[in-house]
Scaffold this active site. Structure first.
Site, PDB file in Angstrom:
ATOM      1  N   LYS A  35       0.847  -1.207   0.000  1.00  0.00           N
ATOM      2  CA  LYS A  35       0.000   0.000   0.000  1.00  0.00           C
ATOM      3  C   LYS A  35       0.876   1.250   0.000  1.00  0.00           C
ATOM      4  CE  LYS A  35      -0.153  -0.412   5.022  1.00  0.00           C
ATOM      5  NZ  LYS A  35      -0.903  -0.989   6.158  1.00  0.00           N
ATOM      6  N   ARG A 130      -9.561  -0.404  15.704  1.00  0.00           N
ATOM      7  CA  ARG A 130      -9.510   0.425  14.510  1.00  0.00           C
ATOM      8  C   ARG A 130     -10.521  -0.139  13.528  1.00  0.00           C
ATOM      9  NH1 ARG A 130      -3.831   1.121  11.338  1.00  0.00           N
ATOM     10  NH2 ARG A 130      -4.399  -0.979  10.683  1.00  0.00           N
ATOM     11  N   TYR A 259      17.895  29.050   7.825  1.00  0.00           N
ATOM     12  CA  TYR A 259      16.769  29.792   8.395  1.00  0.00           C
ATOM     13  C   TYR A 259      16.859  29.835   9.917  1.00  0.00           C
ATOM     14  CZ  TYR A 259      14.439  29.848   3.862  1.00  0.00           C
ATOM     15  OH  TYR A 259      14.120  30.062   2.550  1.00  0.00           O
ATOM     16  N   MET A 307      13.223  23.848   1.969  1.00  0.00           N
ATOM     17  CA  MET A 307      12.365  23.102   1.050  1.00  0.00           C
ATOM     18  C   MET A 307      13.178  22.270   0.067  1.00  0.00           C
ATOM     19  SD  MET A 307       9.416  24.502  -1.527  1.00  0.00           S
ATOM     20  CE  MET A 307       8.548  25.393  -0.258  1.00  0.00           C
TER      21      MET A 307
HETATM   22  C1  LIG Z   1      -0.033  -1.944   6.723  1.00  0.00           C
HETATM   23  C2  LIG Z   1      -0.572  -3.252   7.186  1.00  0.00           C
HETATM   24  C3  LIG Z   1       0.283  -4.361   7.332  1.00  0.00           C
HETATM   25  C4  LIG Z   1       1.787  -4.269   7.175  1.00  0.00           C
HETATM   26  O1  LIG Z   1       2.347  -3.700   8.348  1.00  0.00           O
HETATM   27  P1  LIG Z   1       3.931  -3.573   8.549  1.00  0.00           P
HETATM   28  O2  LIG Z   1       4.050  -3.080   9.938  1.00  0.00           O
HETATM   29  O3  LIG Z   1       4.402  -2.581   7.553  1.00  0.00           O
HETATM   30  O4  LIG Z   1       4.510  -4.911   8.342  1.00  0.00           O
HETATM   31  C5  LIG Z   1      -0.287  -5.576   7.644  1.00  0.00           C
HETATM   32  N1  LIG Z   1      -1.625  -5.691   7.834  1.00  0.00           N
HETATM   33  C6  LIG Z   1      -2.474  -4.652   7.721  1.00  0.00           C
HETATM   34  C7  LIG Z   1      -3.927  -4.845   7.955  1.00  0.00           C
HETATM   35  C8  LIG Z   1      -1.963  -3.395   7.416  1.00  0.00           C
HETATM   36  O5  LIG Z   1      -2.802  -2.360   7.325  1.00  0.00           O
END
Ligand SMILES: *Cc1c(COP(=O)(O)O)cnc(C)c1O
Length: 361
Positions: A35, A130, A259, A307
């Site tokens: 993702k 969650r 800065y 930046m």
């Molecule tokens: C992002 C995610 C993972 C992977 O997590 P990592 O800590 O990057 O290994 C696995 N399962 C779900 C449901 C996730 O959202």
């Protein structure tokens, strides 16, 4: 030739890491989590490098469709599922598997007008609070899911760990126990495949392996533990963020740099200016003194991140315009650097911006 930052992606390291994790998984299948543009590494290119994974996990439909558009035919799982009938139809048509974690998603399946069935990952909330059906809702949600008649085969069952990166926190085993117990109550779920572990779960909690593991961060050669490096597990960093020095100058004792003149020379100093900044994803809140590799030597960041540029104190390791600079990756673990920015390595690699040139080898 551009003097701007490049993210060098080592596809052999990606494959190597998948192999290491597969071995760790002890027979469990591996869903490679790609993702968020494969954690900044490039969605499609990373998927191609990890073609040996048993499935790809993405958060959203758009990511799954982008993989299909690129011709990837592997199993794709949408970890957040879908949120409209239209998206359900599209996911089904393009062969994306769905996590189902809410009553609203059950309703979408019930009301689905199109023909066909989808593969489903039934998500139970074992304590993360969650996504997922709470333990006490699982049975009724499962029965409702099965009544839709829209599920291809036996749904897989999954949960997500909240504190797996703390090896001493007993809540992980409690989550595993409660998940397994909830699953044992579901009619017909004896044949269901279980999935619990993300990277930290896979590395630290063998009890959480189940039939499918879901590593993300570790595929990219980064450790999920605050005080253990990826190399301790035989993992190799897949992304090296590099740039070059575009100016070198001297400052006198007492002069400020950048800065706010936030960095002050306590001696006559040599300052290198490198072409990378928060516009590229190098965090604005990286602390002065954080390590940067110039010609392979660690030297301190000097003052605030701009930046497009950073200043580096190269007094002890003089360097010239054009010399290579590494921000993180090979020789400078992202998990180590994250500590200097009060963040986690996930955010560093995900934050690499579109302006950065990606190079794959
Ligand atoms: C992002 C995610 C993972 C992977 O997590 P990592 O800590 O990057 O290994 C696995 N399962 C779900 C449901 C996730 O959202």
């Amino acid at each position: 030739m551009s003097s701007g930052p490049k993210a060098l992606i080592d596809t052999a390291a990606l494959r190597h890491n998948l192999g290491v994790l597969r071995e760790r998984a002890g027979g469990a299948r591996v869903m490679a989590v790609i993702k968020a543009n494969a954690y900044g590494h490039g969605l499609v290119q990373t998927a191609r490098a990890l073609a040996g994974a048993d499935a790809f996990g993405v958060a959203r439909l758009e990511e799954g469709l982008a993989l299909r558009d690129a011709g990837l035919a592997q199993t794709i799982v949408l970890l957040e599922g879908v949120f409209s009938g239209e998206d359900l139809q599209a996911a089904a048509q393009r062969g994306c598997e769905l996590v189902v974690h809410s009553r609203a998603q059950l309703a979408l399946l019930e009301q689905w007008q199109g023909a066909g069935q989808v593969r489903v990952w039934f998500k139970i909330d074992s304590g993360m609070n969650r996504l997922g059906f709470r333990l006490e809702q699982s049975l009724s949600a499962w029965e409702r899911l099965m009544r839709t008649g829209r599920v291809l085969g036996t749904p897989r069952v999954m949960t997500h760990l909240a504190v797996a990166d703390d090896r001493h926190d007993s809540r992980t085993l409690q989550q595993v126990r409660e998940f397994e117990q909830a699953v044992s109550m579901l009619p017909g779920a004896a044949a269901a495949e279980h999935s619990i572990a993300n990277s930290a779960g896979l590395l630290a909690w063998p009890q959480a392996r189940g039939h499918w593991v879901r590593p993300g961060l570790t595929l990219y050669g980064i450790s999920p533990f605050p005080n253990e490096l990826a190399q301790d597990f035989g993992l190799k960093p897949a992304m090296t963020l590099t740039t070059r020095l575009i100016a070198v100058g001297e400052v006198a004792t007492g002069e400020g740099v950048g800065y706010g003149a936030a960095w002050k020379a306590t001696r006559r100093s040599l300052i290198g200016i490198a072409a990378v900044g928060y516009g590229d994803g190098y965090p604005r809140h990286m602390k002065s003194g954080a390590p940067v590799l110039v010609n392979g030597r660690a030297v301190p960041l000097a003052g605030r991140v701009s930046m497009d540029m950073i200043a580096i104190d190269i007094t002890d390791a003089p360097a010239a315009v054009g010399d290579p600079v590494v921000l993180w990756g090979a020789g400078l673990p992202a998990e180590q650097l994250a500590l200097h920015a009060d963040t986690i390595p996930y955010e560093l690699v995900c934050g690499v911006s579109q302006r950065v040139q990606m190079e794959y080898n």
